[in-house]
Scaffold this motif. Structure first.
Motif, PDB file in Angstrom:
ATOM      1  N   PRO A 182     -52.116  20.057  -3.322  1.00 22.02           N
ATOM      2  CA  PRO A 182     -51.575  20.676  -4.537  1.00 22.02           C
ATOM      3  C   PRO A 182     -50.496  19.833  -5.202  1.00 22.02           C
ATOM      4  CG  PRO A 182     -51.619  22.247  -2.713  1.00 22.02           C
ATOM      5  CD  PRO A 182     -51.918  20.911  -2.131  1.00 22.02           C
ATOM      6  N   GLY A 183     -49.735  19.045  -4.426  1.00 27.38           N
ATOM      7  CA  GLY A 183     -48.702  18.188  -5.021  1.00 27.38           C
ATOM      8  C   GLY A 183     -49.313  17.135  -5.922  1.00 27.38           C
ATOM      9  N   MET A 184     -50.402  16.540  -5.452  1.00 26.82           N
ATOM     10  CA  MET A 184     -51.111  15.551  -6.280  1.00 26.82           C
ATOM     11  C   MET A 184     -51.691  16.226  -7.523  1.00 26.82           C
ATOM     12  SD  MET A 184     -54.165  12.970  -5.146  1.00 26.82           S
ATOM     13  CE  MET A 184     -55.396  12.437  -6.359  1.00 26.82           C
ATOM     14  N   ALA A 185     -52.226  17.451  -7.342  1.00 27.49           N
ATOM     15  CA  ALA A 185     -52.784  18.176  -8.497  1.00 27.49           C
ATOM     16  C   ALA A 185     -51.696  18.424  -9.542  1.00 27.49           C
ATOM     17  CB  ALA A 185     -53.398  19.496  -8.026  1.00 27.49           C
ATOM     18  N   LEU A 186     -50.489  18.794  -9.063  1.00 28.28           N
ATOM     19  CA  LEU A 186     -49.387  19.081  -9.991  1.00 28.28           C
ATOM     20  C   LEU A 186     -48.910  17.800 -10.681  1.00 28.28           C
ATOM     21  CD1 LEU A 186     -47.521  21.226 -11.127  1.00 28.28           C
ATOM     22  CD2 LEU A 186     -46.096  21.016  -9.076  1.00 28.28           C
ATOM     23  N   ALA A 187     -48.829  16.700  -9.926  1.00 32.21           N
ATOM     24  CA  ALA A 187     -48.406  15.419 -10.514  1.00 32.21           C
ATOM     25  C   ALA A 187     -49.399  14.967 -11.586  1.00 32.21           C
ATOM     26  CB  ALA A 187     -48.274  14.364  -9.422  1.00 32.21           C
ATOM     27  N   TRP A 188     -50.687  15.136 -11.295  1.00 30.62           N
ATOM     28  CA  TRP A 188     -51.694  14.783 -12.302  1.00 30.62           C
ATOM     29  C   TRP A 188     -51.585  15.691 -13.529  1.00 30.62           C
ATOM     30  CZ3 TRP A 188     -56.976  12.310 -11.922  1.00 30.62           C
ATOM     31  CH2 TRP A 188     -56.966  11.261 -10.985  1.00 30.62           C
ATOM     32  N   ALA A 189     -51.340  16.997 -13.298  1.00 30.63           N
ATOM     33  CA  ALA A 189     -51.224  17.940 -14.425  1.00 30.63           C
ATOM     34  C   ALA A 189     -50.042  17.561 -15.310  1.00 30.63           C
ATOM     35  CB  ALA A 189     -51.072  19.366 -13.896  1.00 30.63           C
ATOM     36  N   TRP A 190     -48.920  17.168 -14.701  1.00 33.13           N
ATOM     37  CA  TRP A 190     -47.725  16.741 -15.432  1.00 33.13           C
ATOM     38  C   TRP A 190     -48.032  15.490 -16.264  1.00 33.13           C
ATOM     39  CZ3 TRP A 190     -43.458  17.534 -17.745  1.00 33.13           C
ATOM     40  CH2 TRP A 190     -42.425  16.595 -17.833  1.00 33.13           C
ATOM     41  N   ARG A 191     -48.715  14.527 -15.630  1.00 36.25           N
ATOM     42  CA  ARG A 191     -49.049  13.276 -16.337  1.00 36.25           C
ATOM     43  C   ARG A 191     -49.960  13.556 -17.532  1.00 36.25           C
ATOM     44  NH1 ARG A 191     -53.121   9.320 -14.574  1.00 36.25           N
ATOM     45  NH2 ARG A 191     -52.947  10.125 -12.456  1.00 36.25           N
ATOM     46  N   TYR A 192     -50.990  14.347 -17.314  1.00 33.84           N
ATOM     47  CA  TYR A 192     -51.938  14.609 -18.400  1.00 33.84           C
ATOM     48  C   TYR A 192     -51.317  15.504 -19.472  1.00 33.84           C
ATOM     49  CZ  TYR A 192     -55.917  12.130 -16.419  1.00 33.84           C
ATOM     50  OH  TYR A 192     -56.769  11.149 -15.969  1.00 33.84           O
ATOM     51  N   PHE A 193     -50.355  16.363 -19.064  1.00 33.42           N
ATOM     52  CA  PHE A 193     -49.623  17.173 -20.053  1.00 33.42           C
ATOM     53  C   PHE A 193     -48.842  16.246 -20.976  1.00 33.42           C
ATOM     54  CE2 PHE A 193     -45.425  19.062 -21.020  1.00 33.42           C
ATOM     55  CZ  PHE A 193     -45.825  20.061 -21.907  1.00 33.42           C
ATOM     56  N   LEU A 194     -48.091  15.295 -20.391  1.00 31.55           N
ATOM     57  CA  LEU A 194     -47.316  14.353 -21.212  1.00 31.55           C
ATOM     58  C   LEU A 194     -48.243  13.499 -22.081  1.00 31.55           C
ATOM     59  CD1 LEU A 194     -44.460  13.039 -18.857  1.00 31.55           C
ATOM     60  CD2 LEU A 194     -44.346  14.839 -20.582  1.00 31.55           C
TER      61      LEU A 194
ATOM     62  N   LEU B 274     -43.758  14.660  -5.771  1.00 27.54           N
ATOM     63  CA  LEU B 274     -44.540  15.886  -5.541  1.00 27.54           C
ATOM     64  C   LEU B 274     -45.595  15.687  -4.453  1.00 27.54           C
ATOM     65  CD1 LEU B 274     -45.047  17.046  -9.233  1.00 27.54           C
ATOM     66  CD2 LEU B 274     -43.821  18.320  -7.449  1.00 27.54           C
ATOM     67  N   VAL B 275     -46.187  14.460  -4.399  1.00 22.31           N
ATOM     68  CA  VAL B 275     -47.255  14.240  -3.414  1.00 22.31           C
ATOM     69  C   VAL B 275     -46.703  14.231  -1.980  1.00 22.31           C
ATOM     70  CG1 VAL B 275     -48.750  13.029  -5.035  1.00 22.31           C
ATOM     71  CG2 VAL B 275     -47.224  11.712  -3.570  1.00 22.31           C
ATOM     72  N   TRP B 276     -45.369  14.039  -1.817  1.00 19.60           N
ATOM     73  CA  TRP B 276     -44.798  14.093  -0.469  1.00 19.60           C
ATOM     74  C   TRP B 276     -45.027  15.469   0.168  1.00 19.60           C
ATOM     75  CZ3 TRP B 276     -39.335  11.766  -1.911  1.00 19.60           C
ATOM     76  CH2 TRP B 276     -39.507  10.438  -2.299  1.00 19.60           C
ATOM     77  N   PHE B 277     -45.027  16.538  -0.671  1.00 22.29           N
ATOM     78  CA  PHE B 277     -45.205  17.895  -0.137  1.00 22.29           C
ATOM     79  C   PHE B 277     -46.596  18.089   0.462  1.00 22.29           C
ATOM     80  CE2 PHE B 277     -41.636  18.500  -2.987  1.00 22.29           C
ATOM     81  CZ  PHE B 277     -40.821  19.372  -2.271  1.00 22.29           C
ATOM     82  N   ASP B 278     -47.543  17.266   0.017  1.00 21.51           N
ATOM     83  CA  ASP B 278     -48.922  17.465   0.476  1.00 21.51           C
ATOM     84  C   ASP B 278     -49.064  17.281   1.990  1.00 21.51           C
ATOM     85  OD1 ASP B 278     -49.780  18.185  -1.990  1.00 21.51           O
ATOM     86  OD2 ASP B 278     -50.564  16.224  -2.546  1.00 21.51           O
TER      87      ASP B 278
END
Ligand SMILES: [Zn+2]
Length: 330
Positions: free
Chosen positions: A248-260, A284-288
Motif C-alpha cells: 500500500p505504501g508504494m500504491a500511495l506514493a504512485w498515487a501522489w506522483r500521478y496526482f501531481l 512511504l514504501v518503507w511502511f510496506d
C-alpha cells in the motif's frame, strides 16, 4: 553487435535446446531454417531472424508486425540521445518509490519447485527483456535452461513473440514466468491459456501483475487485478502461493506522483512533478515491509502475485470467492 543493425542475421541462431520446440504462431506448423528465415512447413509463412533472434509474430492477429522488427523499429534503446541519457542518470539519483518485497522469495520458491520436477528445468520468461525484478534465484548459476521472450530486440531477449500466441509446441516448458506483463496485453486470458498449453502437465507458473497502479507504458496498458481476480485468471492452475508483492505504501506514493503529474501539460513540467513526488514520498514504501503480509494490504496492494501448478480442471468460481483473505468482512 550494433543494436540498430536491421539486416537479417543468422550469426546467433536459436539455442539448440529450444529450436525444435519452435512452432508457427499462426497454425503451430513446424519451422525450418531456410537461409535467413524460419519457414512454416504448414502455411509457408517466413519469419525473419533479426540480430540472431527469431521474430515469430503472426501479423494477422498481433498488434506488431514482422516488418517493424526488420526495420529496427523495436530495437532496445541503445543509441539514446545525450539529453535522454542525462535525464536517465538524474532519474536514477532520485529515491525510488518502487519496492517489490516478494519477488525474491517467489523466485526462490519457484526455483526449488522446478528443481523437484526437473533439475535442468526449461523455463520460458515472457516479456523478460529487462531481466526481471528479483529474478537472480532463477537466473544465476546457470542451473536452468532459460528462454527470454519480448516484443523488442535486445541483448537479454532470445526470441521475439507476442504473448497472445506463444510459438511453441504443447508441453514445451517446466515453468513459465510472466512478471509485469499481463496488464500490457489486450487479452490476458488468452495469454494464460497459452501458458497452460506450453507447460508440461505438472508445470509451474509464476505471475506478478499490478493492482493499484496508474497507467504506465502509455497506450499499451489495459487492465489491473485484485488477488482474487488474478486467482480467477489462473483458475486452470492449482494455487501454491499468492498475495501482495508490492504494498500500500508504494500504491500511495504512485498515487501522489500521478496526482501531481495530472496538473502538468508538457514533458518538462511532468518530469519536475515526478522528481518532486519521488523526493517527498519515497519514505512511504518503507511502511510496506511492515504491511505486506497483513490481510488488509491485499485490498490496497500496488501489485499481486500468483504461483501455481498446471491443473486439468479449473477451480470453481465459488471457491475463488471463498479464497479471499483481505480485511473486508473478516
Ligand atoms: Zn504456419
Amino acid at each position: 553487435m550494433d543494436a540498430h543493425q536491421t539486416e537479417p542475421d543468422v550469426s546467433r541462431p536459436p539455442a539448440p535446446w529450444f529450436q525444435p520446440l519452435l512452432r508457427c504462431p499462426a497454425d503451430r506448423g513446424k519451422l525450418q531454417l531456410d537461409g535467413p528465415v524460419l519457414r512454416c512447413g504448414s502455411c509457408g509463412t517466413e519469419f525473419p531472424v533479426v540480430q540472431g533472434r527469431p521474430v515469430l509474430i503472426d501479423d494477422e492477429t498481433s498488434l506488431f508486425s514482422r516488418s517493424e522488427f526488420l526495420e529496427g523499429r523495436h530495437d532496445a534503446p541503445g543509441g539514446e540521445r545525450r539529453n535522454a541519457r542525462i535525464r536517465s542518470m538524474l532519474r536514477r539519483l532520485l529515491p525510488s518509490t518502487d519496492a517489490n518485497l516478494k519477488a525474491g522469495q517467489s523466485y526462490r520458491l519457484l526455483s526449488s519447485l522446478l528443481t523437484e520436477i526437473n533439475p535442468r528445468a526449461r523455463v520460458l520468461m515472457v516479456g523478460a527483456g529487462d531481466g526481471g525484478t528479483g529474478a537472480s534465484p532463477l537466473t544465476a548459476g546457470n542451473t536452468f535452461e532459460l528462454l527470454r521472450s519480448d516484443v523488442f530486440v535486445g541483448p537479454s531477449v532470445d526470441l521475439v513473440c507476442d504473448a497472445h500466441a506463444l510459438p511453441f509446441e504443447d508441453g514445451s516448458f517446466d515453468g513459465v514466468v510472466i512478471q509485469a506483463v499481463l496488464e500490457h496485453l489486450i487479452d490476458p486470458a488468452r495469454c494464460v491459456a497459452e501458458i497452460h498449453r506450453v507447460l508440461r502437465p505438472d508445470g509451474l507458473v509464476f505471475a506478478e501483475t499490478p493492482f493499484m497502479q496508474q497507467v504506465h507504458m502509455g497506450a499499451y496498458d489495459f487492465t489491473r487485478y485484485t488477488v482474487v481476480g488474478h486467482r480467477r485468471l489462473f483458475r486452470q492452475f492449482e494455487r501454491i502461493d499468492d498475495g501482495a508483492c508490492c504494498g500500500p505504501g508504494m500504491a500511495l506514493a504512485w498515487a501522489w506522483r500521478y496526482f501531481l503529474c495530472s496538473f502538468t501539460r508538457g514533458p518538462t513540467t511532468h518530469r519536475i512533478a515526478t522528481a518532486i513526488a519521488r523526493l517527498t514520498s519515497f519514505w512511504l514504501v518503507w511502511f510496506d515491509r511492515f504491511l505486506i503480509d497483513r490481510p488488509a494490504a491485499q485490498d490496497a496492494a500496488s501489485g499481486v502475485y500468483f504461483i501455481g501448478r498446471r491443473a486439468t480442471t479449473p477451480i470453481a468460481d465459488r471457491e475463488i470467492v471463498a479464497s479471499y483473505r483481505g480485511a473486508i468482512g473478516h
